[in-house]
Scaffold this active site. Structure first.
Site, mmCIF file in Angstrom:
data_model
loop_
_atom_site.group_PDB
_atom_site.id
_atom_site.type_symbol
_atom_site.label_atom_id
_atom_site.label_comp_id
_atom_site.label_asym_id
_atom_site.label_seq_id
_atom_site.Cartn_x
_atom_site.Cartn_y
_atom_site.Cartn_z
ATOM 1 N N ASP A 132 0.813 -1.221 0.000
ATOM 2 C CA ASP A 132 0.000 0.000 0.000
ATOM 3 C C ASP A 132 0.840 1.263 0.000
ATOM 4 O O ASP A 132 0.361 2.329 0.361
ATOM 5 C CB ASP A 132 -0.934 -0.009 1.220
ATOM 6 N N HIS B 58 3.476 4.270 6.255
ATOM 7 C CA HIS B 58 2.961 5.240 5.289
ATOM 8 C C HIS B 58 1.827 6.086 5.833
ATOM 9 O O HIS B 58 1.707 7.259 5.459
ATOM 10 C CB HIS B 58 2.545 4.535 3.990
#
Length: 923
Positions: free
Chosen positions: A129, A355
């Site tokens: 991701d 992230h």
């Protein structure tokens, strides 16, 4: 009824993509992680048919789980050794662009180290991701013996809720491709073409399963290049599907010609490699969704909560360019290298690198906790630096200062960068201390120190050269020592702050200086010769000038800058731009029909801030009225989950004052103009950028990325529809044509755009204020509006065109790294007063790491070639050593080199090169 798709194998891989913190704070996500892991272990131990689970490629999940459930360690180790639970290779699933090159490697080293302790590691470059992928990832993976990467973004369009949208021409027609780094290293790329949830919640009911598999098989077959179809049985924070074995038996009954297996990546990749076609596409370099409409790239996470990025840059620099090299120098002088303390500091910092964390795209509670982690990591790094410096300075020969009398105060300036450098040094010196152990009564102690005469002084180096300095009396100060062999030692001291310009501090080394109070004998010296003389400030009070550049502040606060060597003048620099933002933490969205405001027509207040022989600075103050916030309709659009691309809100006509204080600073030896910004943000729903018009004729630019100066087009691809075309950077962004160039360096300002305005203006984002997380629901984030005081640091570096940008890049890298200082006394020592631990040379090479390997004790030194041309590295250690060998990102010894010859080591274009040097340590 049964399906008919013969000759296929459906590989179903169970997983749960675990965002450690995101729409819930860490501890709430961990609460659910404990439940997931408990259920997983119990399911695997109870049901042998539940064969495999991929633990999201990050070992921190084991840390988080075992902190609460330490009694489960043996169960986890057994499942991992049996090949049923797959872990690693990363410590965290980082954002690749917002963490430094060395942070990416430390992440890999920490993950592999943790995985070894549990018995096995998944040799898969797992990026499910990440918000785009760095171009050098294939090279890093190949050097770590990983030849496969799996990822979900970067080469196809993903939109709302990660839904795949159609596109006329994908970069790869298949979900399998060859991903090539700029140096030519390749890995097999596995694209989650239908996302990493295309096999989620497989039905056990026959009728539901038939509908499910007819749709999912067709979608997988659309992109697969082989008969082996990948189905990811999981999603974000997905609980374990305990009845998956039954669901796969149902599928096998429905589709007898398809083999359904509860697989893992090892088995899937092995089967894939045996049947891949010869026509796989080769995709080179960065995967940033360049061939999309631009609305789903998530690039503006680079400007969400910029204060986090700035803290991260400071923390990374402190470890990479402070704690690690200084500890290595001290280790060469007999001090134990603090592997355990450095690992703790790195892991604490890397806990901010997932992230959804470093990207600033989580709820407010997450980012509050991140600030504390940044502080914790930095505190450990500061202690390592202090211990290392204290060890080194005691061994540096300062006897040359003995002739200046008892009041001489020696100190050592350290340069940990890869280039000889100078710069302004500011350090505090105690001219006298009285320790409490001496038994002097407090009143008398303080009286003695307060009445000490302080009349200024001068700086000398070990060769006797005098340097101009500014001395500030800081008065009485309380302090204490923490010896290793006795109780703490408090004292009072009379303290001075001494500031001067140090020059020619050796690469990977130090230079000794001393403060000599006025009235001390300077000994048998030649006529004093000062390194700094005269003024850098012109008579108009608006112009700064040294041998390289001339900068004038105009009435509106903009800067006109001339590069003396090339004769090119750049005008209109440092104008501010303000525009509305009705987007979210992921993506910037300017309101429909709005034109950005600038400070071009404002009248600025300008005054002289500093005027010394070695540095001058001007202060620019601008009072600016900007819209207060978006209209109330924006809140309604958020509440109704109207996607940001469809919002119609604009900003209100009501304004608030924005006061911007800019300081432009020029050092006598500086190659660039330093720019410091302070602003008090009282507005909401907006973005502030600083503009640097270049007027350079070029279609491309270069940005410092991870182990490369990435070449990027100024114009987006034909598919791009987003009016904004922002990018990531690390240390700088640079443009040049055949005759001139301009490089803008920064500290923790990771977002920029080269405007398509006919002037190739570089726009660097200083602040972005938004009110919601975005993505799949409504998550208000009032703290993402970033109210209050904010700062920014940049440097404008003009230079020649063509290939004449090497010095500018080197200056940009040095801009992020401070000079470290340690005080000492007058004494002999085995280390010269001016010394470098490593003599090296190499065109277009940047020094990236100087540390000690934990497994071997070797000194590890790493460079990367930022250019597309081959070069040579010559490196001669200035310390006793047994051998020097080629190494890699895992710090392993390879081919032995002739370490004493200084001969050239070939370095290919864009190549990362690491040396392992085995030192001969003192007894």
């Amino acid at each position: 009824m049964t399906g008919t798709r013969g000759g296929k194998t459906a590989h179903v891989i169970s997983h749960s993509h675990w965002d450690r913190e995101w729409y819930l704070p860490f501890e709430k996500h961990r609460y659910h992680l404990i439940k997931l892991m408990d259920r997983l272990v119990e399911t695997m131990e109870r049901d042998p048919a539940y064969r495999s689970f991929h633990l999201d490629g990050q070992t921190i999940l084991l840390e988080d789980y075992l902190t609460v459930r330490p009694e489960r360690r043996e169960s986890l180790q057994r499942l991992i050794r049996e090949g049923r639970l797959h872990i690693g290779p990363w410590y965290v699933l980082q954002d690749e662009f917002l963490t430094s090159g060395e942070a990416n490697i430390r992440n890999l080293l920490a993950g592999l180290r943790d995985a070894r302790e549990f018995g096995a590691v998944s040799k898969l470059g797992y990026f499910p991701d990440s918000f785009g992928h760095i171009g050098q990832a294939p090279q890093i993976l190949q050097q770590a013996d990983i030849d496969v990467a799996a990822f979900g973004r970067g080469v196809k369009p993903t939109g709302f809720n990660n839904e795949v949208t159609e596109q006329a021409a994908y970069e790869s027609p298949y979900s399998e491709l060859l991903w090539e780094a700029p140096d030519g290293s390749q890995v097999l790329g596995i694209l989650f073409a239908n996302w990493y949830s295309n096999g989620n919640e497989v039905p056990t009911d026959s009728e539901q399963a038939l509908s499910f598999w007819d749709e999912r098989l067709a979608a997988a077959e659309k992109y697969a290049s082989t008969p082996h179809l990948l189905f990811m049985n999981g999603c974000d924070h997905q609980p374990v599907q305990t009845d998956l074995p039954q669901a796969l038996r149902t599928a096998a009954e429905l589709y007898p010609d398809i083999e359904f297996i509860h697989s893992d990546f090892n088995a899937y990749v092995k089967a894939l490699k045996q049947s891949m076609p010869d026509d796989l596409s080769v995709i080179r370099g960065e995967l940033r969704s360049q061939r999309t409409d631009g609305w789903g790239t998530l690039v503006n996470t680079a400007s969400a909560r910029i204060y986090l990025k700035q803290r991260n840059e400071r923390g990374q620099t402190m470890l990479e360019k402070g704690a690690e090299p200084l500890a290595a120098y001290a280790h060469l002088l007999g001090l134990d290298y603090p592997h355990h303390q450095l690992l703790h500091a790195w892991k604490t910092l890397m806990q901010n690198h997932p992230h959804d964390s470093i990207c600033g795209c989580s709820v407010d509670e997450v980012h509050r906790e991140m600030v504390t982690r940044f502080e914790k990591s930095s505190q450990t790094a500061e202690c390592i630096i202090a211990d290392s410096v204290a060890h080194i300075v005691k061994r540096v020969d300062t006897s040359a200062f003995g002739g200046y009398g008892e009041q001489a105060l020696p100190f050592i300036v350290f340069n940990t960068t890869g280039w000889k450098r100078g710069g302004i040094v500011s350090t505090e010196l105690d001219v006298s201390r009285i320790y409490f152990r001496e038994g002097v009564e407090f009143g008398e102690m303080k009286a003695r120190l307060k009445t000490l005469p302080v009349n200024g002084g001068t700086i000398v180096d070990a060769e006797g050269r005098q340097l101009a300095c500014i001395v500030t009396d800081l008065g009485l100060r309380f302090g204490y020592d923490l010896p290793d062999d006795r109780f703490r030692q408090p004292y009072f001291a009379r303290t001075l702050r001494v500031e001067f310009e140090a020059d020619d501090v050796p690469t990977c080394g130090h230079r000794a200086f001393a403060y000599i109070p006025f009235g001390q004998e300077l000994g048998e010296l030649p006529e004093p010769r000062f390194a700094s003389e005269g003024s850098l400030l012109a008579d108009d009070g608006r112009t700064l000038e040294n041998d390289r550049i001339k900068a004038t502040v105009e009435d509106n606060g903009s800067v006109t800058l001339t590069d003396k060597a090339g004769g090119r003048t750049f005008r209109g620099l440092c104008i501010y731009e303000n525009a509305g933002d009705v987007g979210n933490e992921y993506m910037y969205r300017q309101p429909n029909g709005e034109t950005a405001q600038t400070t071009e027509l404002l009248q600025a207040q300008v005054k002289v801030l500093t005027d010394t022989p070695y540095e001058a600075a001007l202060e620019i103050v601008q009072e600016w009225q900007i819209p207060e916030e978006a209209e109330a309709s924006l809140a309604r659009e958020r509440d109704e989950l109207i996607w940001f691309t469809g919002r119609r809100s604009v900003r209100t006509e009501q304004t608030v004052a924005l006061r911007i204080r800019t300081v432009v600073r020029l050092q006598r030896g500086g190659r660039g103009l330093q720019v410091n910004v302070e602003l008090n943000n009282t507005a909401r729903d907006h973005r502030i950028r600083m503009l640097f018009p270049t007027d350079l004729r070029t279609d491309v630019h270069y940005a410092d990325s991870i182990f490369e100066a990435a070449r990027r087009d100024n114009e987006p691809a034909a598919e791009w529809r987003n009016p904004s075309y922002c990018h990531h950077q690390q240390a700088f962004v640079s443009l040049h044509d055949e005759t001139a160039g301009l490089t803008i360096a920064n500290k923790g300002l990771n977002e920029y755009e080269v405007l398509r305005d006919g002037r190739n203006t570089i726009a660097v984002t200083l602040l972005r204020s938004v009110g919601e997380l975005g993505d799949w629901g409504l998550f208000p984030t009032p703290e993402a509006q970033c109210p209050g005081m904010h700062g920014a640091e940049l440097m404008i570096i003009p230079h020649g065109g063509g290939g004449q940008r090497t010095d500018a890049y080197a200056e940009a890298y040095q801009f992020q790294t401070p000079l470290y200082v340690g005080t000492t006394g007058v004494h002999g020592g085995e280390v010269p007063p001016c010394h470098s631990w490593l003599n090296w040379s190499g065109r277009d090479l940047a020094l990236s790491a100087f540390k000690v390997a934990e497994d071997t004790g070797d000194v590890i030194v790493r460079w990367f070639n930022w250019s597309g041309e081959a070069t040579e590295l010559a490196a001669i250690p200035a310390f006793a050593h047994e051998r020097m060998a080629m190494s890699d990102v895992l710090e392993r010894c390879g081919e032995k080199l002739e370490s004493d010859s200084g001969g050239g080591i070939p370095v290919g274009p864009h190549r990362i090169v690491t040396l392992a040097i085995t030192p001969q340590l003192p007894d």
